[in-house]
Design a protein around this motif. Structure first.
Motif, PDB file in Angstrom:
ATOM      1  N   VAL A 125      30.984  32.665  39.702  1.00 36.47           N
ATOM      2  CA  VAL A 125      29.702  33.159  39.259  1.00 36.47           C
ATOM      3  C   VAL A 125      29.563  34.731  38.543  1.00 36.47           C
ATOM      4  O   VAL A 125      28.661  35.114  37.884  1.00 36.47           O
ATOM      5  CB  VAL A 125      28.828  33.043  40.522  1.00 36.47           C
ATOM      6  CG1 VAL A 125      27.257  33.796  40.411  1.00 36.47           C
ATOM      7  CG2 VAL A 125      28.545  31.908  41.121  1.00 36.47           C
ATOM      8  N   TYR A 126      30.396  35.682  39.355  1.00 40.45           N
ATOM      9  CA  TYR A 126      30.465  36.863  39.024  1.00 40.45           C
ATOM     10  C   TYR A 126      30.887  36.938  37.422  1.00 40.45           C
ATOM     11  O   TYR A 126      30.533  37.520  36.490  1.00 40.45           O
ATOM     12  CB  TYR A 126      31.567  37.659  39.847  1.00 40.45           C
ATOM     13  CG  TYR A 126      31.844  39.056  39.119  1.00 40.45           C
ATOM     14  CD1 TYR A 126      30.966  40.150  39.446  1.00 40.45           C
ATOM     15  CD2 TYR A 126      33.104  39.235  38.364  1.00 40.45           C
ATOM     16  CE1 TYR A 126      31.543  41.311  38.769  1.00 40.45           C
ATOM     17  CE2 TYR A 126      33.485  40.377  38.031  1.00 40.45           C
ATOM     18  CZ  TYR A 126      32.900  41.632  38.229  1.00 40.45           C
ATOM     19  OH  TYR A 126      32.873  42.596  37.579  1.00 40.45           O
ATOM     20  N   LEU A 127      32.012  36.174  37.238  1.00 38.12           N
ATOM     21  CA  LEU A 127      32.446  35.969  35.881  1.00 38.12           C
ATOM     22  C   LEU A 127      31.409  35.626  34.859  1.00 38.12           C
ATOM     23  O   LEU A 127      31.209  35.876  33.592  1.00 38.12           O
ATOM     24  CB  LEU A 127      33.797  35.182  35.687  1.00 38.12           C
ATOM     25  CG  LEU A 127      35.068  35.831  36.344  1.00 38.12           C
ATOM     26  CD1 LEU A 127      36.071  34.635  36.452  1.00 38.12           C
ATOM     27  CD2 LEU A 127      35.480  37.004  35.577  1.00 38.12           C
TER      28      LEU A 127
ATOM     29  N   THR B 231      42.414  51.664  37.066  1.00 35.54           N
ATOM     30  CA  THR B 231      43.340  52.067  38.079  1.00 35.54           C
ATOM     31  C   THR B 231      43.634  51.116  39.120  1.00 35.54           C
ATOM     32  O   THR B 231      44.862  51.111  39.554  1.00 35.54           O
ATOM     33  CB  THR B 231      42.687  53.604  38.726  1.00 35.54           C
ATOM     34  OG1 THR B 231      42.666  54.486  37.908  1.00 35.54           O
ATOM     35  CG2 THR B 231      43.464  54.034  40.059  1.00 35.54           C
ATOM     36  N   PRO B 232      42.491  50.322  39.744  1.00 38.46           N
ATOM     37  CA  PRO B 232      42.917  49.468  40.745  1.00 38.46           C
ATOM     38  C   PRO B 232      44.102  48.327  40.171  1.00 38.46           C
ATOM     39  O   PRO B 232      45.023  48.038  41.056  1.00 38.46           O
ATOM     40  CB  PRO B 232      41.759  48.752  41.146  1.00 38.46           C
ATOM     41  CG  PRO B 232      40.817  49.805  41.012  1.00 38.46           C
ATOM     42  CD  PRO B 232      41.061  50.555  39.573  1.00 38.46           C
TER      43      PRO B 232
ATOM     44  N   LEU C 289      42.979  39.576  43.443  1.00 34.19           N
ATOM     45  CA  LEU C 289      41.768  39.080  42.638  1.00 34.19           C
ATOM     46  C   LEU C 289      41.027  40.160  42.311  1.00 34.19           C
ATOM     47  O   LEU C 289      40.411  40.466  41.292  1.00 34.19           O
ATOM     48  CB  LEU C 289      41.003  38.183  43.247  1.00 34.19           C
ATOM     49  CG  LEU C 289      39.680  37.651  43.143  1.00 34.19           C
ATOM     50  CD1 LEU C 289      39.926  37.020  41.734  1.00 34.19           C
ATOM     51  CD2 LEU C 289      38.928  36.948  44.110  1.00 34.19           C
ATOM     52  N   LEU C 290      40.271  41.012  43.361  1.00 32.05           N
ATOM     53  CA  LEU C 290      39.322  42.331  43.082  1.00 32.05           C
ATOM     54  C   LEU C 290      39.619  43.090  42.231  1.00 32.05           C
ATOM     55  O   LEU C 290      38.813  43.351  41.245  1.00 32.05           O
ATOM     56  CB  LEU C 290      39.113  42.725  44.594  1.00 32.05           C
ATOM     57  CG  LEU C 290      38.722  41.953  45.616  1.00 32.05           C
ATOM     58  CD1 LEU C 290      38.622  42.872  46.685  1.00 32.05           C
ATOM     59  CD2 LEU C 290      37.448  41.198  45.314  1.00 32.05           C
TER      60      LEU C 290
ATOM     61  N   ALA D  66      38.060  44.972  36.836  1.00 32.10           N
ATOM     62  CA  ALA D  66      38.583  45.471  35.293  1.00 32.10           C
ATOM     63  C   ALA D  66      37.633  44.501  34.451  1.00 32.10           C
ATOM     64  O   ALA D  66      37.368  45.302  33.275  1.00 32.10           O
ATOM     65  CB  ALA D  66      40.026  45.152  35.153  1.00 32.10           C
ATOM     66  N   LYS D  67      37.314  43.400  34.382  1.00 36.39           N
ATOM     67  CA  LYS D  67      36.800  42.379  33.460  1.00 36.39           C
ATOM     68  C   LYS D  67      35.343  43.020  33.248  1.00 36.39           C
ATOM     69  O   LYS D  67      34.813  42.816  32.312  1.00 36.39           O
ATOM     70  CB  LYS D  67      36.887  40.977  34.039  1.00 36.39           C
ATOM     71  CG  LYS D  67      37.988  40.210  33.939  1.00 36.39           C
ATOM     72  CD  LYS D  67      37.712  38.932  34.152  1.00 36.39           C
ATOM     73  CE  LYS D  67      38.977  37.824  33.853  1.00 36.39           C
ATOM     74  NZ  LYS D  67      40.000  38.281  34.394  1.00 36.39           N
ATOM     75  N   GLY D  68      34.825  43.635  34.087  1.00 38.42           N
ATOM     76  CA  GLY D  68      33.453  44.228  34.227  1.00 38.42           C
ATOM     77  C   GLY D  68      33.520  45.291  33.058  1.00 38.42           C
ATOM     78  O   GLY D  68      32.247  45.532  32.500  1.00 38.42           O
TER      79      GLY D  68
END
Length: 362
Positions: free
Chosen positions: A19-21, A247-248, A272-273, A278-280
């Motif tokens: 859903v986030y993606l 960075t994460p 995963l997080l 980063a995709k955001g």
């Protein structure tokens, strides 16, 4: 299905990630499409440095279109779809667009620094043909690095959580081939571009600071301080956005590279997080454009609602809009004001997505 392509997460987490993606994909596609459409509508008025911002939007929307549908469907499937062939494809696309993005940001920063403060008499130091050559070299550079694993140097592999693929960071410990590829990739496609980006924005900040110091006592130019703060904030967001987004992911990648346990040393959720975060970044740049560029806001409103366009703004010859109180008022500071206006316009025109991507897949 190969176990390495089976999700290591619970179905609930997979669905939440899917859903986030979906949300990120929609925002990225719509936002960057708006950037490209508005740029196409004013293509004759585009300045050469703006082509780099357009190229950045292309990398963002390209990543969203070529990669996100596969990762979204895999998340809802609770397993990676397609096995090795799609994993190779996903890693390849991630490498191409990530390297192209970070190199675009590096070139953009250097161009901004070189042109910042140039007087109108000196003209634009970079013509469209020059910027076009830079963009061509950027894509060739990205394709070269993406092809290296296909030619036997380095490799692509699944992420620890099993539903995405990128550079096989854990392979650093397995062979000299993998370790040399990863180290070269880290230095030439991450560290050096980041140094160029940070150095460029620091240099721009210093140029603007020195320029405004020369007129800080001029009572007839009361708005310069506000303009300087705006430009400074924009440069900080460009630099900090990159660091915060990536960075994460870089930290987790380094951990899997050097820890004895490799991928097994990181829990699936922890791996995963950072990838989701980063995709955001692909949806971040259009927001920066909207906040800091009045011309983009005007053109975006015109695109969405032509009748809603405000008519009380004027345009300068660079295509940006300025309130009347930002026009240069002092004849005694005329030359200095023109220099600063040139620097401010350049930074405003070229503000990206959220900067800089490290290499590898998101």
């Amino acid at each position: 299905m190969d176990d390495k392509y089976t999700s290591k997460l619970s179905p609930a987490v997979d669905y939440a990630a899917g859903v986030y993606l979906v949300i990120i994909a929609v925002l990225s596609i719509l936002g960057n499409a708006a950037v490209l459409i508005t740029a196409a509508q004013r293509k004759k008025r585009l300045k050469a440095p703006e082509l780099l911002s357009i190229n950045l939007a292309v990398t963002d929307i390209g990543m969203a279109l070529s990669m996100y549908p596969l990762s979204i469907s895999s998340a809802f499937n609770h397993a990676w779809i397609g096995g090795d062939p799609t994993c190779l494809y996903y890693g390849l696309m991630g490498m191409i667009f990530s390297v192209a993005s970070i190199m675009t940001l590096a070139v953009m920063g250097l161009v901004r620094y070189l042109v910042a403060g140039a007087t109108p008499e000196s003209g634009n130091r970079f013509q469209r043909s020059t910027i076009g050559m830079f963009i061509t070299l950027i894509w060739l550079y990205a394709l070269l690095w993406a092809a290296c694993p296909l030619l036997g140097w380095g490799g692509y592999g699944p992420e620890p959580y099993g539903m995405a693929c990128s550079v096989d960071w854990a392979g650093y410990q397995n062979s000299l081939n993998d370790s040399t590829f990863i180290m070269a990739l880290a230095v030439l496609c991450t560290i050096l571009p980041c140094v160029a980006i940070v150095s460029s924005y620091l240099g721009i900040t210093w140029k603007l600071h020195k320029a405004y110091q020369t007129i800080q006592n001029n009572d007839r130019l009361p708005t310069f301080g506000n303009v300087e703060k705006k430009v400074m904030l924009m440069a900080i967001l460009v630099s900090a956005g990159f660091m915060v987004s990536w960075t994460p992911y870089v930290a987790v990648s380094l951990w899997t590279m050097f820890h004895a346990g490799g991928k097994d040393s990181v829990t699936p959720l922890v791996s995963l997080l950072p990838c989701l975060f980063a995709k955001g970044a692909t949806a971040y740049n259009p927001l920066i454009y909207y906040v800091f560029r009045k011309s983009f806001r005007r053109e975006f409103r015109e695109l969405c609602c032509p009748r809603c366009l405000r008519t009380d703004l004027t345009h300068d010859d660079n295509g940006d809009t300025y309130d009347d109180n930002l026009r240069w008022q002092s004849s005694t500071a005329h030359n200095t004001g023109r220099n600063i206006r040139s620097a401010t316009t350049l930074v405003s025109h070229s503000t990206p997505r959220h900067p800089d991507y490290p290499t590898g897949n998101r």
